[in-house]
Scaffold this motif. Structure first.
Motif, PDB file in Angstrom:
ATOM      1  N   LYS A  15       0.841  -1.208   0.000  1.00 36.22           N
ATOM      2  CA  LYS A  15       0.000   0.000   0.000  1.00 36.22           C
ATOM      3  C   LYS A  15       0.877   1.259   0.000  1.00 36.22           C
ATOM      4  CE  LYS A  15      -2.167  -1.232   3.777  1.00 36.22           C
ATOM      5  NZ  LYS A  15      -1.650  -2.608   3.886  1.00 36.22           N
ATOM      6  N   THR A  16       1.849   1.293   0.911  1.00 31.73           N
ATOM      7  CA  THR A  16       2.707   2.475   1.004  1.00 31.73           C
ATOM      8  C   THR A  16       3.535   2.623  -0.273  1.00 31.73           C
ATOM      9  OG1 THR A  16       2.777   2.175   3.389  1.00 31.73           O
ATOM     10  CG2 THR A  16       4.454   3.595   2.450  1.00 31.73           C
ATOM     11  N   THR A  17       4.052   1.505  -0.760  1.00 31.59           N
ATOM     12  CA  THR A  17       4.894   1.548  -1.963  1.00 31.59           C
ATOM     13  C   THR A  17       4.096   2.051  -3.166  1.00 31.59           C
ATOM     14  OG1 THR A  17       6.078  -0.357  -1.087  1.00 31.59           O
ATOM     15  CG2 THR A  17       6.412   0.128  -3.419  1.00 31.59           C
ATOM     16  N   LEU A  38      -1.927   7.704   6.692  1.00 28.00           N
ATOM     17  CA  LEU A  38      -2.857   7.549   7.822  1.00 28.00           C
ATOM     18  C   LEU A  38      -2.438   6.375   8.691  1.00 28.00           C
ATOM     19  CD1 LEU A  38      -6.157   7.775   5.718  1.00 28.00           C
ATOM     20  CD2 LEU A  38      -5.124   9.612   7.062  1.00 28.00           C
ATOM     21  N   ASP A  39      -1.322   5.754   8.334  1.00 31.18           N
ATOM     22  CA  ASP A  39      -0.906   4.535   9.028  1.00 31.18           C
ATOM     23  C   ASP A  39      -0.064   4.884  10.253  1.00 31.18           C
ATOM     24  OD1 ASP A  39      -0.121   2.076   9.837  1.00 31.18           O
ATOM     25  OD2 ASP A  39       0.863   1.501   7.979  1.00 31.18           O
ATOM     26  N   PRO A  40      -0.544   4.487  11.459  1.00 30.27           N
ATOM     27  CA  PRO A  40       0.245   4.813  12.655  1.00 30.27           C
ATOM     28  C   PRO A  40       1.652   4.214  12.591  1.00 30.27           C
ATOM     29  CG  PRO A  40      -1.900   3.847  13.230  1.00 30.27           C
ATOM     30  CD  PRO A  40      -1.769   3.739  11.749  1.00 30.27           C
ATOM     31  N   HIS A  42       3.641   4.446  10.162  1.00 25.83           N
ATOM     32  CA  HIS A  42       4.417   5.455   9.429  1.00 25.83           C
ATOM     33  C   HIS A  42       5.715   4.975   8.809  1.00 25.83           C
ATOM     34  CE1 HIS A  42       1.533   8.338  10.228  1.00 25.83           C
ATOM     35  NE2 HIS A  42       1.913   8.743  11.421  1.00 25.83           N
ATOM     36  N   ASN A  43       5.661   4.444   7.594  1.00 30.92           N
ATOM     37  CA  ASN A  43       6.926   4.211   6.895  1.00 30.92           C
ATOM     38  C   ASN A  43       6.983   4.910   5.548  1.00 30.92           C
ATOM     39  OD1 ASN A  43       5.052   2.465   5.938  1.00 30.92           O
ATOM     40  ND2 ASN A  43       6.009   0.650   6.810  1.00 30.92           N
ATOM     41  N   LEU A  44       6.031   5.829   5.334  1.00 37.28           N
ATOM     42  CA  LEU A  44       6.035   6.607   4.096  1.00 37.28           C
ATOM     43  C   LEU A  44       7.312   7.457   4.011  1.00 37.28           C
ATOM     44  CD1 LEU A  44       4.495   7.536   1.542  1.00 37.28           C
ATOM     45  CD2 LEU A  44       3.511   9.357   2.924  1.00 37.28           C
ATOM     46  N   PHE A 135      -4.014   8.971  -0.228  1.00 38.52           N
ATOM     47  CA  PHE A 135      -3.949   8.522   1.170  1.00 38.52           C
ATOM     48  C   PHE A 135      -3.312   7.143   1.251  1.00 38.52           C
ATOM     49  CE2 PHE A 135      -7.436  11.611   1.300  1.00 38.52           C
ATOM     50  CZ  PHE A 135      -7.139  12.328   2.459  1.00 38.52           C
ATOM     51  N   ASP A 136      -2.266   7.051   2.055  1.00 36.61           N
ATOM     52  CA  ASP A 136      -1.660   5.751   2.351  1.00 36.61           C
ATOM     53  C   ASP A 136      -2.382   5.250   3.607  1.00 36.61           C
ATOM     54  OD1 ASP A 136       0.035   3.588   2.736  1.00 36.61           O
ATOM     55  OD2 ASP A 136       1.567   4.794   3.760  1.00 36.61           O
ATOM     56  N   THR A 137      -3.056   4.117   3.496  1.00 40.91           N
ATOM     57  CA  THR A 137      -3.994   3.736   4.562  1.00 40.91           C
ATOM     58  C   THR A 137      -3.383   2.806   5.624  1.00 40.91           C
ATOM     59  OG1 THR A 137      -4.833   1.837   3.349  1.00 40.91           O
ATOM     60  CG2 THR A 137      -5.951   3.922   2.976  1.00 40.91           C
TER      61      THR A 137
HETATM   62 MG    MG Z   1       2.080   0.802   4.729  1.00 45.93          MG
END
Ligand code: MG
Ligand code: ADP
Length: 308
Positions: A15-17, A38-40, A42-44, A135-137
């Protein structure tokens, strides 16, 4: 108008990628893009090679990024609710509101409300500054809960409004019969009643968010060529269907990760599909993100019907 994009899927599918690759492709096609995590977990920031915060930081021309600080939004939500309750029920000193709110912090529902108000803030305050917001979920369970909140809470608020209307109309009756009654001195008019006004306001905010998810967002589900991620995508599809939120695309990420034979599940086969090969060398820079190949997805997003 559908210039908000969400990527859903099982943890680890990408998802983030893919959110990052998609946002980067759009920015390099000339769009002004904000990507918001929005992901706690957080690796964005790791993927974009920049330390992020709760406000947009420029990654490269036309691409900004932020990470929602969930703890901040939980506190903000609870503090606002506390202030509102205190103002509405100032006469009730027997009820210890502070201890009630200390418990609320850990109660079910609080986190998804916090995410929802963070999305509202990004959509309404920052959205107008960008062409697209991606949005990265967070993990599926939390994502499905915040996506369903506008519909579910909307129903609750509607019921509560009707109840409040009944209370106000009873007060009006009492006031008519006995103008000397203390009730006659209390608020009897909908337009002046604080509680009714707040319910109306929250109802409007929720219906705006319902519209955002159901009509103004491009929602993709990501699978990998494996059973578990497909099973989760099917559950997401079913839940979105129930909520009246259309699925816009299916992304198959990490294609070629194994030699196992794989074919798309028939229930997911009817959507526009985009494939992404597994990069054996890993993905740790923006150029490697670009090489993931989100250009076709970005072009589809920009060209789809209803988008000028
Ligand atoms: Mg992710
Ligand atoms: N197409 C791909 N090729 C190679 N590695 C990938 C690919 N997509 C994702 N990954 C890797 O898989 C891991 C999980 O991806 P991530 O985007 O963090 O998933 P999610 O956000 O869904 O949990 C990361 O290490 C990421 O670099």
């Amino acid at each position: 108008m559908n210039d908000r994009a969400f990527f859903l899927g099982k943890g680890g599918v990408g998802k983030t990628t893919l959110s990052g690759a998609f946002a980067l492709s759009l920015a390099r096609k000339g769009k002004k893009v904000l990507i918001a995590s929005l992901d706690p977990a957080h690796n964005l920031g790791d993927i974009l090679g920049t330390r992020l915060s709760g406000e947009p930081i420029t990654i490269e021309p036309r691409l900004d990024a932020l990470e929602v600080d969930l703890a901040y939004w939980v506190d903000k939500y609870l503090n606002e609710s506390r202030a509102q309750m205190k103002a509405n029920y100032s006469y009730n000193t027997a009820f210890n509101l502070d201890s009630f709110f200390n418990i609320m912090k850990y109660s079910p529902g609080t986190e998804e409300y916090a995410v929802l108000w963070a999305i509202e803030d990004i959509h309404c305050r920052l959205g107008p500054l960008y062409d697209v917001v991606v949005f990265d979920t967070p993990p599926t369970a939390l994502s499905l809960r915040f996506l369903s909140l506008p519909v579910i809470s909307g129903l609750w608020v509607k019921e509560l409004r009707q109840l409040r209307e009944k209370i106000l109309s009873k007060r009006q009756t009492v006031a008519r019969i006995n103008p000397e009654s203390p009730i006659a001195a209390s608020c009897i008019d909908k337009d002046e009643d604080k509680v009714y006004g707040q319910l109306k306001n929250i109802g409007l905010r929720l219906s705006r968010l319902e519209l955002l998810f159901a009509k103004e967002s491009f929602i993709s589900v990501i699978v990998n060529p494996d059973r578990l991620s497909v099973d989760e995508a099917l559950r997401i599809q079913e839940e979105l269907n129930r909520l009246g939120i259309p699925l816009s695309a299916v992304c198959v990420n990490k294609k070629g990760i194994s030699d196992m034979a794989w074919a798309q599940h028939p229930s997911l086969a009817g959507y526009p599909q985009f494939d992404f090969d597994f990069t054996r060398e890993g993905i740790s820079s923006r150029e490697e993100l670009m090489a993931v190949g989100a250009q076709a997805l970005a072009a589809h997003f920009l060209n789809r019907a209803g988008n000028q």
